[in-house]
Design a protein around this motif. Structure first.
Motif, PDB file in Angstrom:
ATOM      1  N   PHE A1005     -71.588  39.788  -2.536  1.00 41.43           N
ATOM      2  CA  PHE A1005     -70.822  38.706  -3.154  1.00 41.43           C
ATOM      3  C   PHE A1005     -69.389  39.139  -3.437  1.00 41.43           C
ATOM      4  O   PHE A1005     -68.431  38.408  -3.138  1.00 41.43           O
ATOM      5  CB  PHE A1005     -71.522  38.284  -4.448  1.00 41.43           C
ATOM      6  N   LEU A1006     -69.219  40.314  -4.009  1.00 40.54           N
ATOM      7  CA  LEU A1006     -67.865  40.795  -4.292  1.00 40.54           C
ATOM      8  C   LEU A1006     -67.089  41.043  -3.007  1.00 40.54           C
ATOM      9  O   LEU A1006     -65.875  40.840  -2.951  1.00 40.54           O
ATOM     10  CB  LEU A1006     -67.924  42.077  -5.129  1.00 40.54           C
ATOM     11  N   GLY A1007     -67.784  41.474  -1.975  1.00 36.63           N
ATOM     12  CA  GLY A1007     -67.108  41.657  -0.692  1.00 36.63           C
ATOM     13  C   GLY A1007     -66.534  40.347  -0.178  1.00 36.63           C
ATOM     14  O   GLY A1007     -65.377  40.285   0.261  1.00 36.63           O
ATOM     15  N   TYR A1008     -67.299  39.292  -0.226  1.00 35.16           N
ATOM     16  CA  TYR A1008     -66.803  37.986   0.210  1.00 35.16           C
ATOM     17  C   TYR A1008     -65.693  37.471  -0.711  1.00 35.16           C
ATOM     18  O   TYR A1008     -64.745  36.816  -0.260  1.00 35.16           O
ATOM     19  CB  TYR A1008     -67.947  36.980   0.267  1.00 35.16           C
ATOM     20  N   ALA A1009     -65.802  37.744  -2.007  1.00 39.24           N
ATOM     21  CA  ALA A1009     -64.748  37.310  -2.930  1.00 39.24           C
ATOM     22  C   ALA A1009     -63.429  38.004  -2.611  1.00 39.24           C
ATOM     23  O   ALA A1009     -62.363  37.380  -2.612  1.00 39.24           O
ATOM     24  CB  ALA A1009     -65.174  37.587  -4.372  1.00 39.24           C
ATOM     25  N   ILE A1010     -63.474  39.290  -2.328  1.00 37.89           N
ATOM     26  CA  ILE A1010     -62.246  40.026  -1.991  1.00 37.89           C
ATOM     27  C   ILE A1010     -61.654  39.496  -0.693  1.00 37.89           C
ATOM     28  O   ILE A1010     -60.440  39.300  -0.567  1.00 37.89           O
ATOM     29  CB  ILE A1010     -62.559  41.531  -1.895  1.00 37.89           C
ATOM     30  N   VAL A1011     -62.512  39.247   0.300  1.00 37.00           N
ATOM     31  CA  VAL A1011     -62.018  38.697   1.564  1.00 37.00           C
ATOM     32  C   VAL A1011     -61.405  37.315   1.336  1.00 37.00           C
ATOM     33  O   VAL A1011     -60.357  36.980   1.918  1.00 37.00           O
ATOM     34  CB  VAL A1011     -63.164  38.623   2.588  1.00 37.00           C
ATOM     35  N   GLY A1012     -62.023  36.492   0.479  1.00 35.65           N
ATOM     36  CA  GLY A1012     -61.482  35.163   0.200  1.00 35.65           C
ATOM     37  C   GLY A1012     -60.108  35.225  -0.442  1.00 35.65           C
ATOM     38  O   GLY A1012     -59.208  34.449  -0.090  1.00 35.65           O
ATOM     39  N   VAL A1013     -59.930  36.157  -1.384  1.00 36.26           N
ATOM     40  CA  VAL A1013     -58.605  36.309  -2.004  1.00 36.26           C
ATOM     41  C   VAL A1013     -57.578  36.727  -0.970  1.00 36.26           C
ATOM     42  O   VAL A1013     -56.442  36.225  -0.934  1.00 36.26           O
ATOM     43  CB  VAL A1013     -58.674  37.317  -3.168  1.00 36.26           C
ATOM     44  N   PHE A1014     -57.959  37.645  -0.100  1.00 40.26           N
ATOM     45  CA  PHE A1014     -57.023  38.161   0.904  1.00 40.26           C
ATOM     46  C   PHE A1014     -56.651  37.092   1.931  1.00 40.26           C
ATOM     47  O   PHE A1014     -55.486  36.972   2.326  1.00 40.26           O
ATOM     48  CB  PHE A1014     -57.643  39.370   1.596  1.00 40.26           C
ATOM     49  N   LEU A1015     -57.633  36.295   2.369  1.00 35.45           N
ATOM     50  CA  LEU A1015     -57.369  35.319   3.431  1.00 35.45           C
ATOM     51  C   LEU A1015     -56.777  34.015   2.902  1.00 35.45           C
ATOM     52  O   LEU A1015     -55.865  33.440   3.512  1.00 35.45           O
ATOM     53  CB  LEU A1015     -58.665  35.016   4.190  1.00 35.45           C
ATOM     54  N   PHE A1016     -57.278  33.532   1.768  1.00 34.67           N
ATOM     55  CA  PHE A1016     -56.945  32.173   1.341  1.00 34.67           C
ATOM     56  C   PHE A1016     -56.248  32.096  -0.016  1.00 34.67           C
ATOM     57  O   PHE A1016     -55.788  31.031  -0.397  1.00 34.67           O
ATOM     58  CB  PHE A1016     -58.225  31.325   1.271  1.00 34.67           C
ATOM     59  N   GLY A1017     -56.188  33.180  -0.743  1.00 27.63           N
ATOM     60  CA  GLY A1017     -55.642  33.131  -2.098  1.00 27.63           C
ATOM     61  C   GLY A1017     -54.177  32.791  -2.168  1.00 27.63           C
ATOM     62  O   GLY A1017     -53.690  32.325  -3.199  1.00 27.63           O
ATOM     63  N   HIS A1018     -53.442  32.985  -1.080  1.00 30.11           N
ATOM     64  CA  HIS A1018     -52.009  32.703  -1.117  1.00 30.11           C
ATOM     65  C   HIS A1018     -51.703  31.219  -1.148  1.00 30.11           C
ATOM     66  O   HIS A1018     -50.569  30.827  -1.422  1.00 30.11           O
ATOM     67  CB  HIS A1018     -51.329  33.344   0.094  1.00 30.11           C
ATOM     68  N   GLN A1019     -52.714  30.353  -0.874  1.00 33.57           N
ATOM     69  CA  GLN A1019     -52.448  28.922  -0.838  1.00 33.57           C
ATOM     70  C   GLN A1019     -53.510  28.096  -1.545  1.00 33.57           C
ATOM     71  O   GLN A1019     -53.234  26.971  -1.953  1.00 33.57           O
ATOM     72  CB  GLN A1019     -52.311  28.475   0.622  1.00 33.57           C
ATOM     73  N   TYR A1020     -54.702  28.644  -1.692  1.00 35.06           N
ATOM     74  CA  TYR A1020     -55.815  27.894  -2.274  1.00 35.06           C
ATOM     75  C   TYR A1020     -56.039  28.390  -3.694  1.00 35.06           C
ATOM     76  O   TYR A1020     -56.316  29.572  -3.918  1.00 35.06           O
ATOM     77  CB  TYR A1020     -57.059  28.086  -1.424  1.00 35.06           C
ATOM     78  N   GLU A1021     -55.908  27.475  -4.675  1.00 33.34           N
ATOM     79  CA  GLU A1021     -56.010  27.874  -6.074  1.00 33.34           C
ATOM     80  C   GLU A1021     -57.392  28.422  -6.407  1.00 33.34           C
ATOM     81  O   GLU A1021     -57.529  29.319  -7.218  1.00 33.34           O
ATOM     82  CB  GLU A1021     -55.701  26.679  -6.971  1.00 33.34           C
ATOM     83  N   GLY A1022     -58.416  27.901  -5.755  1.00 32.04           N
ATOM     84  CA  GLY A1022     -59.773  28.350  -6.037  1.00 32.04           C
ATOM     85  C   GLY A1022     -60.024  29.801  -5.688  1.00 32.04           C
ATOM     86  O   GLY A1022     -61.032  30.373  -6.112  1.00 32.04           O
ATOM     87  N   MET A1023     -59.134  30.428  -4.910  1.00 31.41           N
ATOM     88  CA  MET A1023     -59.273  31.850  -4.568  1.00 31.41           C
ATOM     89  C   MET A1023     -57.966  32.594  -4.793  1.00 31.41           C
ATOM     90  O   MET A1023     -57.684  33.582  -4.123  1.00 31.41           O
ATOM     91  CB  MET A1023     -59.730  31.997  -3.114  1.00 31.41           C
ATOM     92  N   SER A1024     -57.175  32.128  -5.737  1.00 27.87           N
ATOM     93  CA  SER A1024     -55.899  32.771  -5.991  1.00 27.87           C
ATOM     94  C   SER A1024     -56.056  34.134  -6.653  1.00 27.87           C
ATOM     95  O   SER A1024     -55.139  34.942  -6.616  1.00 27.87           O
ATOM     96  CB  SER A1024     -55.030  31.866  -6.869  1.00 27.87           C
ATOM     97  N   ASN A1025     -57.184  34.403  -7.277  1.00 28.13           N
ATOM     98  CA  ASN A1025     -57.460  35.722  -7.843  1.00 28.13           C
ATOM     99  C   ASN A1025     -58.957  35.985  -7.733  1.00 28.13           C
ATOM    100  O   ASN A1025     -59.738  35.109  -7.343  1.00 28.13           O
ATOM    101  CB  ASN A1025     -56.990  35.810  -9.300  1.00 28.13           C
ATOM    102  N   LEU A1026     -59.359  37.208  -8.084  1.00 30.22           N
ATOM    103  CA  LEU A1026     -60.760  37.598  -7.888  1.00 30.22           C
ATOM    104  C   LEU A1026     -61.691  36.789  -8.779  1.00 30.22           C
ATOM    105  O   LEU A1026     -62.786  36.413  -8.344  1.00 30.22           O
ATOM    106  CB  LEU A1026     -60.914  39.102  -8.173  1.00 30.22           C
ATOM    107  N   SER A1027     -61.275  36.501  -9.988  1.00 27.00           N
ATOM    108  CA  SER A1027     -62.128  35.721 -10.885  1.00 27.00           C
ATOM    109  C   SER A1027     -62.356  34.315 -10.329  1.00 27.00           C
ATOM    110  O   SER A1027     -63.498  33.831 -10.288  1.00 27.00           O
ATOM    111  CB  SER A1027     -61.484  35.650 -12.270  1.00 27.00           C
ATOM    112  N   SER A1028     -61.273  33.650  -9.895  1.00 26.21           N
ATOM    113  CA  SER A1028     -61.422  32.299  -9.338  1.00 26.21           C
ATOM    114  C   SER A1028     -62.249  32.319  -8.064  1.00 26.21           C
ATOM    115  O   SER A1028     -63.045  31.403  -7.812  1.00 26.21           O
ATOM    116  CB  SER A1028     -60.036  31.709  -9.053  1.00 26.21           C
TER     117      SER A1028
END
Length: 1441
Positions: A1005-1028
């Motif tokens: 789960f944390l692996g996917y969260a980190i990948v989500g922040v790296f790929l989409f966090g720059h534009q998607y608020e739901g993955m702008s940080n690890l907590s989100s």
């Protein structure tokens, strides 16, 4: 064909028979014979029966021991039943404790009431703010926050949503007299429809006009009937009446040239006049000098007291000159020359009139309430010199002569230059030349008549003496270009030129030495001419005018009272208004707007390392705003728009030095190096004392008070009235005394004063309300944060506090609290007793490793936290104190008093009128000035409410967690009950597997969260940080609503990354891990469920124990033995049996490890049997009872027997365990054999299906029958097959392309793509260098979807230095193409930006659409592999951005 089919069918049947035989053989090889299997299972059963029998240990004949064992067993059963009853009593106690706590929580906080209040405030405050369009799972729906686009959005929100909803003025005309805002009124004051008319009014008539409006009476010529040529540069004058009774001006807008009647109450009044349009800048000094012979050095500068100053001497001159020039210009028009007024115009007298008619003229009269006769109150005269009252040229000459001086420049050269101007440029001439032309036109007909009679020259012709000129003209000493004359006439021509004199009208002979050729104006021809001084002292002249030019006049009206009794009270005393944000929720104190500011850095290039970016930024450094995100700014900034002409709040009647010291104003250094004081600052930090200069606190600064403003002075407030956390913040208060218009004016003051700029870091809007019906205080805060990245997110917080419920709890609430405290103490005492019990048994580790015991103590900690937080909340509530009113703004009416100030008529007449300023009136300037103590009190009130809200949140947290832990304790209390304890037992049974599963799940789960922040966090608020990201991924497990995330993800990264991320996450986490988790729980639940199938239910147990308890009380002891009595009897029976526990334990331990010699045939020899076989003497039965550990044989024989047993004997317990293990292995192998057999059968079936398919396909091929394509499993269960059409595009060539570069020709290439859903590739041709008619012959192929309709080909010019240039576009509608037919055509290249260059440009294409099945392998083999004309393009596929 039929024979072939028959033969194929026979062959198939033979193969099927052979395969069935092979399958039977393989199955027989894998499965045992049924009889063999049955016998083997019977032997297994015998082994099990042998393990269950007592043959391994032998029977026991000890009756006493058996009796003791039975008593122990029965006692354990009775004690278990008693313990179960005790657990039910504990469960009842815990349930009662839980119920009392819930009742207390709901008694202290009515969530339904709070929801209604908070939701209404939420709708009112943030409903009009833009919410997040794609905030993901965590920020969507009701209550979602968002972003504003710019500063104007914040102002619009305040202006349209907040201030109008809070500051709601009474509606005049609704039939309700809402005091004090509405009262019996007159004019613009009060509300006559609702409250009636003020009774004691006096009728007053006013008639004030300027010289133009009153020109009919003054000049005999109504100038108002002329066209608009008089207006552009004309001075504008207005007036108003200031009332001491109302402490305001009578007219809301100043009056311009009006005659009107009005009704006024008793009191003192001041008629104030203003000049609203200035003319000084339209007339330069040279014009004044040459027009009126004024010495330019003596003309005074314009007074700068305010922009509406009335009676300025510079304006006196410029307005007169402009009025005169406008009339001259009007009469100089061809269409106006014939007017009688222009023909009879006396310019000399007109100058005197205008110099004597500055300002307003008229009167103010009062109608006597008894006689109804008008009585004059004031007579207002134009500003004029006392000896210029007859307004004639002679009087003007006399006046100017008395102030004669020297130092004026010579005007002859100027007149010569003016004389040479063309007549078509009259509008651009100097005033004297225009005047000359006008006088020439006026007197020309007189000169013509005189010439006919006496033969003298007309006006405008050359002369040598006065006698040469006609009547009413003289020979002027104006140097002109003398034209030559013909032999037949003396009229001028345009040939030769010389310097000579010219005849001019007498009106132009004013200064003898300057105007007449001989230095003397001829009195015989021009009576009264000349004698005008050549130079006049302007300062001395204007001094005679200034004494009669005041901007205000006082008058009194006392029709119903006297001045000794003072003015009447028309406005009722002020009381706080009820300002409701929403119905029943009244605003308390003020609405507060606070700002935190960032310091401005000198440069933004220090952190930039790239040279190009560094230089690029450095070039525009002066225009780039660079705030610091860490340091806070606290210096004054902005402007007070009251003194800014660009603002709608500008008031030219006020002077800035009446409100601000020099240090409170902007300053700059002019070109001469002098410091110039400019506009006042608009905003000051909370710690700044805005009242430090105003010693007497009267709201206005005197010169002595201004003198205290020296550099280096500390103007900070006293620490006693400063809230430390707010010291550097900038705060604006909209207090409850404001009307809606005043509140909106304050907002305009913020906007025009630049309250928000690039240094703004955060703006918060705070509001406190009170609901008297529900007795609830609410605190609302909306915060806007300026991120240097460019976004302005907003967030809100709304909390409610019931002060009385906390400060004064009811009796039953106190009883509940005491009961809960008592229950808490009892529960903690019981747990301490349990700990001591385990310590005495040396089993403390078992207590502290039990998770339910840890939950108990954690629950106690949260209950204690609830008690402590409530006591803290209670102390905060007791410290809460609310005052009747908070007059935060410095200017405003006092509570309970009428709005009255000192009389304006007390001002001395020589000075300009300035409207009185007092703290009891609303602000005219410096609207944001505050009362230090009231501001501090209100901030303390806000802090106390926020502290109570924070303490209540803490209490709610502890109380909520206590309820959660109550639930866990209830589960613990129910664990003993088999059916109610299934949850805890299931979790306990699966705890080990769950622990390891959770470790694995967290890694994934944390692996996917980190990948989500790296790929989409720059534009998607739901993955702008690890907590989100963790929250979003968790929500995706339970809600796969793609509208909440898919669009944002697809725009944040490439399509491939999105697809891989989503589907791998769904497959791994949802389909694998989530189902493994469920499998672990289901497996444990099944086992637990099997164990408790026959157990009693909760209700059944409760009924049994209830009946038992009732029978203990009701039934007699002779017919009923309770569990407690039975326990007592059994314990007494055990005491009667003298058996020691130590001996019994040793026997049990000995028997547990007893060995026996196992022989073939199922025989075994134990220690006793071994002794008999070896001839040892057997022990007697009574001796065995006396000593169970001895065989009563000699020690040496016993040792020998033990030695033999150790060598040949085996441990019976080990044998039993080994046989159990062997049995499990046998059963497992049997299951495996069955599974293998079933698998082999399935493989055979699949092979047979494959063979049948091959057979049918072979028959079909030989019979030329088309075989439909079968769908694979992936197609059956995966995504549907796409369209079966394909598109072939051949880009052949282009012609007549334009040159796109200045130095080079065109380097074209094409990019082709199609529309439709899915991910279709884009293809690019090669680049043809330097060609306007390139040839490509490149071919591309697409697979068409069902919604593909458009083919687009764009032509580009390759550029190696800059970005490639677009040449044009070709769009092809594929719906016009026929499938199976190749279409070859030339298409027009289009580009709207350069269509002229592309009028002949074409692109040759060949397009073919075909069905995929039509292209068979044989067709592809038949196509030429190397075509001289068409070549397949290399794989230049362009990915979609």
């Amino acid at each position: 064909m039929a024979a072939a089919v028959v033969a194929a069918t026979l062959n198939r049947q033979m193969r099927e028979a052979e395969q069935e035989q092979e399958l039977d053989y393989s199955l027989h090889g894998m499965l045992e014979d049924p009889h063999t299997f049955q016998s083997r299972m019977a032997s297994v059963d015998s082994v099990l029966e042998d393990l269950k029998s007592k043959s391994l240990f032998g029977p026991t004949d000890d009756a006493l021991k058996e009796s003791e064992s039975k008593i122990h067993a029965l006692l354990e059963k009775v004690q278990a039943r008693i313990d179960r009853s005790t657990r039910y009593r504990k469960l009842a106690g815990t349930s009662l404790f839980f119920l009392l706590f819930i009742l207390l929580v709901f008694a202290q906080r009515d969530s339904q009431v709070l929801y209604v209040i908070e939701s209404s405030l939420l709708d009112a405050l943030v409903d009009d703010l833009p919410s997040m369009r794609s905030g993901g799972f965590m920020n969507s729906g009701v209550g979602a926050t968002g972003y504003i686009r710019n500063n104007d959005d914040l102002y619009s929100w305040l202006q349209q949503s907040i201030l109008p909803s809070v500051f709601q003025d009474p509606v005049c005309g609704d039939g309700v007299c809402d005091s004090p805002a509405e009262y019996p009124g007159f004019g613009r004051f009060g509300c006559i429809p609702d409250c009636g008319k003020y009774p004691n009014l006096t009728s007053v008539s006013l008639s004030l006009k300027d010289v133009i409006a009153d020109s009919g009476a003054l000049l005999g010529w109504d100038l108002t009937l002329l066209d608009s040529s008089l207006d552009p540069s004309r001075s504008k004058f207005t007036y108003n009446i200031y009332s001491d009774t109302m402490n305001a001006f009578v007219f809301e807008q100043d009056i311009d040239n009006a005659t009107l009647s009005l009704e006024l109450p008793d009191g003192q009044y001041t008629l104030v006049m203003y000049q609203t349009k200035q003319t000084t800048d339209l007339v330069d000094l040279s014009t004044m000098e040459h027009y009126l012979r004024l010495n330019a050095n003596t003309i005074p500068e314009k007074e700068l007291s305010n922009s509406l100053h009335y009676g300025d001497m510079r304006e006196f001159l410029s307005s007169a000159i402009l009025l005169l020039e406008n009339i001259i210009h009007y009469c100089s028009k061809e269409s106006s020359r014939t007017f009688q007024e222009c023909q009879e115009l006396n310019v000399e007298d007109l100058i005197a009139h205008f110099l004597d008619s500055y300002g307003l003229n008229g009167s103010v009269s009062m109608k006597d309430r008894r006689t109804k006769v008008l009585t004059p109150l004031l007579n207002i005269k134009f500003c004029s010199a006392p000896n210029l009252r007859n307004k004639t040229y002679a009087a003007l000459k006399e006046l100017f002569t008395s102030y004669q001086t020297s130092g004026c420049s010579d005007s002859n050269a100027l007149r010569a230059t003016q004389q040479s101007l063309s007549a078509t440029m009259k509008r651009s001439k100097r005033p004297l030349q225009v005047l000359q032309d006008l006088v020439d036109a006026k007197n020309k007909h007189q000169s013509q008549r005189a010439t006919a009679a006496g033969g003298t020259q007309q006006v405008g012709y050359t002369c040598s003496s006065h006698a040469d000129c006609a009547a009413s003209s003289f020979c002027a000493a104006w140097t002109v270009v003398a034209p030559s004359t013909s032999s037949s006439s003396s009229r001028p021509t345009n040939s030769a030129s010389s310097s000579t004199f010219v005849c001019k009208p007498c009106a132009l002979c004013t200064v003898d030495t300057r105007d007449s050729y001989d230095g003397v104006c001829p009195q015989d021809k021009c009576p009264g001419s000349g004698g005008f001084p050549p130079c006049v002292n302007a300062s001395a002249l204007l001094a005679s005018f200034s004494s009669s030019c005041e901007n205000h006049n006082h008058f009194d009206i006392w029709s119903y009272g006297s001045s000794s009794s003072g003015p009447p009270v028309v406005i009722p005393p002020f009381t706080p208004k009820v300002l409701e944000v929403t119905p029943f929720n009244r605003m308390v104190g003020a609405l507060v707007v606070s700002q935190k500011r960032m310091q401005s850095l000198p440069t933004c290039v220090d952190h930039i390392q790239d040279p190009g970016l560094h230089n690029y930024t450095l070039l525009a450094q002066s225009s780039i705003n660079c705030p610091s995100t860490s340091a806070q700014e606290s210096t004054p900034f902005g402007f007070d728009p009251t003194f800014m002409p660009s603002s709608s709040l500008y008031n030219g009647e006020l002077r800035a030095d009446r409100f601000y010291g020099d240090s409170e104003r902007h300053s700059f250094v002019d070109d001469s190096g002098q410091e110039v004081i400019s506009y006042p600052y608009g905003f000051f930090p909370h710690r700044y004392d805005s009242n430090h200069l105003d010693l007497n606190m009267d709201g206005e600064l005197t010169p002595d008070e201004l003198a205290r403003d020296v550099n280096g002075s500390d103007f900070s407030k006293s620490p006693a009235v400063v809230v430390s956390l707010e010291a550097d913040n900038f705060k604006v208060y909209f207090d409850e005394r404001l009307s809606r218009k005043q509140a909106l004016d304050m907002l305009t003051s913020l906007q025009d004063g630049k309250f928000i700029d690039f240094q703004t870091k955060q703006v918060s809007v705070e509001l406190m309300t009170y609901n008297a019906v529900r007795n609830i205080l609410s605190y609302c805060q909306v915060t806007f944060t300026w991120d240097v990245g460019g976004k302005i997110p907003w967030e809100y917080k709304i909390t409610t506090v019931g002060v009385d419920k906390i400060k004064h709890p009811s009796t039953w609430q106190l009883l509940l609290m005491l009961a809960i405290l008592l229950a808490l103490v009892i529960n903690m005492g019981m747990e301490v007793t349990d700990i001591l019990h385990h310590l005495r048994k040396f089993s403390a580790s078992s207590y502290f490793t039990d998770p339910f015991n840890l939950i108990d103590w954690l629950h106690f900690a949260f209950l204690v936290g609830s008690v402590v937080s409530w006591l803290l909340l209670h102390s905060k509530a007791r410290a809460f104190s609310l005052k009747v009113g908070y007059p935060i703004l410095f200017y405003g009416p006092e509570y309970g008093s009428s709005r009255r100030v000192s009389s304006a008529s007390s001002q001395e007449l020589p000075g300009d009128f300035e409207s009185p300023i007092a703290v009891t009136s609303f602000a005219k300037a410096r609207r944001l000035r505050t009362n230090n103590q009231a501001e501090y009190d209100f901030l303390l009130l806000l802090d106390s409410v926020k502290a109570m809200a924070s303490a209540e949140d803490m209490y709610a947290f502890f109380a909520g967690m206590s309820i959660v832990l109550f639930v866990f304790r209830m589960l613990k209390s129910l664990d003993f009950q088999e059916r109610m304890g299934m949850v805890t037992r299931t979790i306990g049974r699966a705890s080990s597997d769950l622990f390891h599963f959770l470790l694995l799940f967290m890694i994934v789960f944390l692996g996917y969260a980190i990948v989500g922040v790296f790929l989409f966090g720059h534009q998607y608020e739901g993955m702008s940080n690890l907590s989100s990201a963790c929250k979003t991924l968790a929500m995706m497990l339970f809600n796969l609503d793609s509208t909440l995330f898919y669009s944002s993800l697809s725009h944040s990264s490439s399509d491939g990354a999105v697809q891989v991320f989503l589907w791998s996450y769904v497959f791994v986490v949802f389909f694998l891990l989530f189902n493994i988790f469920l499998a672990i729980l289901v497996d444990a639940y099944v086992n637990v469920k099997h164990e408790v199938d026959k157990a009693n239910g909760l209700l059944q147990d409760i009924a049994l124990f209830a009946v038992h308890g009732a029978r203990r009380v009701i039934s007699p002891s002779s017919t009923f033995i309770s569990d407690q009595q039975l326990e007592k009897l059994l314990k007494e029976k055990l005491e009667a049996i003298c058996v020691k526990n130590v001996i019994q334990g040793e026997v049990n331990q000995h028997l547990a490890h007893q060995k026996a010699i196992l022989l073939k045939g199922g025989h075994q020899i134990g220690p006793q049997q071994l002794g008999s076989l070896l001839g040892f003497q057997e022990a007697k039965e009574d001796e065995v009872e006396a000593s169970a550990t001895s065989l009563d044989v000699p020690v040496s024989e016993n040792a020998a027997m033990q030695d033999v047993m150790s060598r040949y004997g085996e441990d019976v317990a080990e044998l039993r365990d080994r046989r159990n293990t062997e049995l499990k292995e046998i059963v497992g192998m049997e299951n495996m054999r069955r599974l293998l057999a079933m698998n082999a059968i399935q493989i055979g079936i699949m092979e047979e299906q494959r063979r049948l398919i091959d057979l049918v396909e072979g028959i079909a091929r030989k019979s030329n029958v088309q075989i439909p394509r079968t769908r694979s499993c992936f197609e059956l269960f995966g995504k549907e097959r796409e369209g079966n059409k394909r598109l072939n595009l051949t880009v052949l060539s282009a012609s007549k392309l334009p040159k796109m570069d200045f130095f080079r020709s065109c380097d074209p290439y094409c990019v082709a793509y199609i529309n439709g859903s899915g991910s279709s590739p884009s293809f690019r041709t090669s680049v043809v260098q330097r060609s306007t008619s390139p040839t490509w012959n490149e071919k591309f192929t697409w697979k068409l979807g069902g919604d593909t309709t458009i083919l687009t080909i764009t032509l580009w010019d390759k550029d190696n230095v800059s970005k490639d240039d677009l040449i044009g576009t070709v769009i092809v509608d594929l719906r016009s193409c026929v499938a199976g037919e190749a279409r070859r055509a030339d298409f027009q290249v289009r580009n709207p930006q350069c269509q002229a260059k592309l009028k002949d440009a074409t692109l040759c294409l060949e397009i073919e659409i075909f069905e995929e099945e039509e292209m068979t392998e044989e067709d592809l083999d038949q196509q030429p592999s190397e075509s001289p004309e068409i070549r397949y393009a290399p794989p230049r596929v362009i990915k979609d951005d």
